[in-house]
Design an enzyme around this catalytic site. Structure first.
Site, PDB file in Angstrom:
ATOM      1  N   HIS A  42     -13.906 -15.601   5.684  1.00 18.99           N
ATOM      2  CA  HIS A  42     -12.890 -16.162   4.794  1.00 18.99           C
ATOM      3  C   HIS A  42     -12.961 -15.349   3.502  1.00 18.99           C
ATOM      4  O   HIS A  42     -14.029 -15.195   2.936  1.00 18.99           O
ATOM      5  CB  HIS A  42     -13.177 -17.642   4.519  1.00 18.99           C
ATOM      6  CG  HIS A  42     -12.055 -18.326   3.806  1.00 18.99           C
ATOM      7  ND1 HIS A  42     -10.975 -18.860   4.481  1.00 18.99           N
ATOM      8  CD2 HIS A  42     -11.815 -18.513   2.487  1.00 18.99           C
ATOM      9  CE1 HIS A  42     -10.122 -19.370   3.591  1.00 18.99           C
ATOM     10  NE2 HIS A  42     -10.618 -19.170   2.389  1.00 18.99           N
ATOM     11  N   CYS A  61     -11.892 -23.439   7.333  1.00 16.64           N
ATOM     12  CA  CYS A  61     -12.037 -21.993   7.596  1.00 16.64           C
ATOM     13  C   CYS A  61     -13.367 -21.395   7.133  1.00 16.64           C
ATOM     14  O   CYS A  61     -14.130 -20.853   7.921  1.00 16.64           O
ATOM     15  CB  CYS A  61     -10.904 -21.208   6.942  1.00 16.64           C
ATOM     16  SG  CYS A  61      -9.280 -21.796   7.409  1.00 16.64           S
ATOM     17  N   ASP A 121     -11.392 -20.435  14.580  1.00 12.01           N
ATOM     18  CA  ASP A 121     -12.382 -21.023  13.666  1.00 12.01           C
ATOM     19  C   ASP A 121     -12.433 -22.551  13.770  1.00 12.01           C
ATOM     20  O   ASP A 121     -13.440 -23.165  13.458  1.00 12.01           O
ATOM     21  CB  ASP A 121     -12.183 -20.559  12.211  1.00 12.01           C
ATOM     22  CG  ASP A 121     -10.779 -20.796  11.662  1.00 12.01           C
ATOM     23  OD1 ASP A 121      -9.890 -21.252  12.417  1.00 12.01           O
ATOM     24  OD2 ASP A 121     -10.556 -20.489  10.471  1.00 12.01           O
ATOM     25  N   HIS A 122     -11.332 -23.180  14.224  1.00 10.92           N
ATOM     26  CA  HIS A 122     -11.278 -24.635  14.478  1.00 10.92           C
ATOM     27  C   HIS A 122      -9.889 -24.932  14.990  1.00 10.92           C
ATOM     28  O   HIS A 122      -9.075 -24.009  15.158  1.00 10.92           O
ATOM     29  CB  HIS A 122     -11.575 -25.457  13.203  1.00 10.92           C
ATOM     30  CG  HIS A 122     -10.867 -24.938  11.999  1.00 10.92           C
ATOM     31  ND1 HIS A 122      -9.498 -25.049  11.851  1.00 10.92           N
ATOM     32  CD2 HIS A 122     -11.326 -24.249  10.930  1.00 10.92           C
ATOM     33  CE1 HIS A 122      -9.150 -24.461  10.723  1.00 10.92           C
ATOM     34  NE2 HIS A 122     -10.221 -23.954  10.153  1.00 10.92           N
TER      35      HIS A 122
END
Length: 522
Positions: A104, A50, A300-301
């Site tokens: 984050h 993150c 974010d992924h």
């Protein structure tokens, strides 16, 4: 006068969406957005974690330049005082607003989500976020647990709500405030789900009967996977329900029935997210803003759902690095929208069946680090210059490259062309490529392999993805001076996409790949 921007970023969302060809999921609102957008089917994060990923795409710099591979440093102090995407919009006359998880939270954004640099007003965090890891999941015995799989009755939750519901309400409130004040805005909305725990309103389970949920197509650890590449999913092992299974470290496997339950809950959490996105976009319509607001949707992924015997993120595989990415730009991805037209009517996933077809799809390989220059170009602002090789002292530059040039490339052109590489784009043999990386503390799986702290990093896996292959080298890394030694290769991976789309058969050792290696250094 420049368009407003609604920037939606989702935590841990891999492209399990109807618009990405997933047949099981119910995601009608995101699919509807896709049908009015340009959709990138090969978009990749720069690190599958993150904080590093978010700091990377919000600054437009790669993790080797932000020097953030964990959660414990603030780039402005630790690397360089880099301008961020929202800061740039703020400096160009936009009101910049943050709702939910955009940066984050914590040290990596100075415990302030980079306020006041990036945002016009202090960022909003839902008041129920703090209960996220509490024991709120009711077990079969009626007691409360901190589980991974956590369908809940929302009325029993603290304050009778969930964080993403609160974020949607606040984002809608801010849209209406901006409309009333006639202010040009950049509104970033960060949704938590499907990040673990998989805590969502229990009615979403009805959409996914367990008997319809398949296992991953490749739920085994690949025979030729280097041990350094494997992530042992320590975060999910710490949840009460997984801990009770007493699964062996590091390879497991989890019992098949429980694998199905995780996959079922991930899908249910995605449909819950889809409802939030649907309500938000419907509010954009209601405020009469759909004709002058561009909408960007990404994550974010990704997140492994049992592929390669792995769970969670923390790797260089496509399942961890590939993200959804779409851009709705009125007048560009759709014909001009007249004021008051309904562009995003809310669709109920419990009753809506027909899937909408994406407006335009690009198979070009693109990177999240390119978001900053892309949004600047779409908004008609000056595109930040490409960073020089060493850019620690350069406040405004980007290591990505605007991908607006791919917006109206028709598929026919794409088939011919591996051209379309500008000087600034990261290219291999003239074709676009995405670079991701992941740190490890050792060559074999350890308890801190998923999230090593900077001081413990000993190996860095650099991974290149083109349309044809994924090539990864795991090299010696010195955390004291942030240097990777490409002379000292610990392991390698090479997967050919045409014959091995799931990345199960590593052919690194039976291939001569000197030219790949030269390219990764370039």
């Amino acid at each position: 006068d420049g368009m407003n921007i609604l920037f939606i970023v989702v935590d841990d969302l891999r492209p399990v969406l109807g618009c990405y060809g997933d047949k099981l999921v119910k995601s009608p609102n995101i699919d509807q957005l896709a049908s009015r957008s340009i959709v990138f089917s090969n978009a990749y994060a720069q690190q599958a974690l993150c904080a590093p990923s978010r700091v990377s795409f919000l600054t437009g710099r790669r993790p080797d330049t932000t020097r953030l591979y964990d959660f414990y440093s603030y780039w402005r102090v630790h690397a360089g005082n880099y301008s961020t995407m929202p800061q740039y919009f703020k400096e160009n006359g936009y009101v910049t607003l943050s709702v939910g998880k955009v940066f984050h939270p914590g040290v990596s954004s100075n415990r302030s989500d980079d306020y006041p640099y990036s945002w016009s007003i202090p960022p909003f965090h839902p008041s129920t976020e703090k209960y996220e890891n509490d024991k709120t999941c009711r077990g079969k015995d009626g007691k409360l647990y901190a589980n991974l799989v956590c369908p809940v009755d929302v009325t029993e939750m603290p304050k009778g709500t969930l964080p993403d519901i609160q974020s949607t309400e606040e984002a809608i409130r801010l849209l209406n405030v901006m409309k009333a004040k006639k202010q040009k805005f950049f509104l970033a909305v960060g949704y938590h789900k499907p990040h673990i725990p998989l805590r969502y309103p229990q009615e979403f389970l009805k959409l996914y009967p367990l008997e319809n949920i398949p296992l991953a197509p490749d739920p085994w650890v690949p025979e030729k996977l280097p041990s350094v590449a494997y992530n042992p999913w320590t975060d999910i092992r710490q949840r009460d329900d997984v801990e009770a299974l007493n699964v062996s470290f590091p390879y497991g496997p989890l019992p098949e029935e429980f694998q199905r339950q995780i996959r079922q809950s991930y899908y249910a959490a995605v449909s819950y997210l889809d409802v939030q996105v649907g309500l938000l976009l419907n509010a954009l319509d209601n405020a009469g803003l759909s004709n002058n607001t561009m909408v960007v949707f990404t994550a974010d992924h990704g997140w492994s759902l049992g592929e390669h015997g792995e769970w969670a993120k923390y790797s260089n595989f496509d399942v961890a690095t590939r993200v959804p990415l779409m851009f709705y730009v009125p007048g560009m991805t759709t014909s001009s929208v007249s004021q008051g037209t309904r562009v995003f009517p809310y669709l109920d996933p419990f009753s809506h069946t027909a899937g909408s077809v994406p407006q335009g799809q690009s198979r070009k390989v693109v990177e999240l680090v390119s978001l900053f220059p892309t949004l600047a170009e779409l908004a008609g602002l000056q595109v930040p210059p490409a960073c020089p090789e060493m850019s620690f002292h350069v406040a405004l530059c980007t290591e990505g490259t605007s991908i607006v040039r791919y917006f109206n490339a028709s598929e026919e052109k794409e088939q011919e062309g591996k051209e379309g590489c500008s000087d600034t784009a990261r290219c291999f043999n003239g074709e676009p490529a995405a670079l991701s990386q992941y740190p490890r503390p050792a060559d074999t799986p350890q308890w801190n392999s998923d999230k090593p702290k900077l001081k413990d990093i000993r190996v860095m896996g650099y991974s290149v993805r083109t349309i044809d292959y994924r090539y990864t080298v795991w090299v010696q890394f010195d955390p004291k001076n942030f240097s990777a030694n490409f002379e000292d290769v610990h392991a390698g991976e090479l997967y050919m996409m045409e014959t091995d789309p799931n990345q199960d058969y590593n052919i690194y050792n039976n291939t001569s790949h000197g030219w790949f290696f030269k390219k990764i250094l370039g």
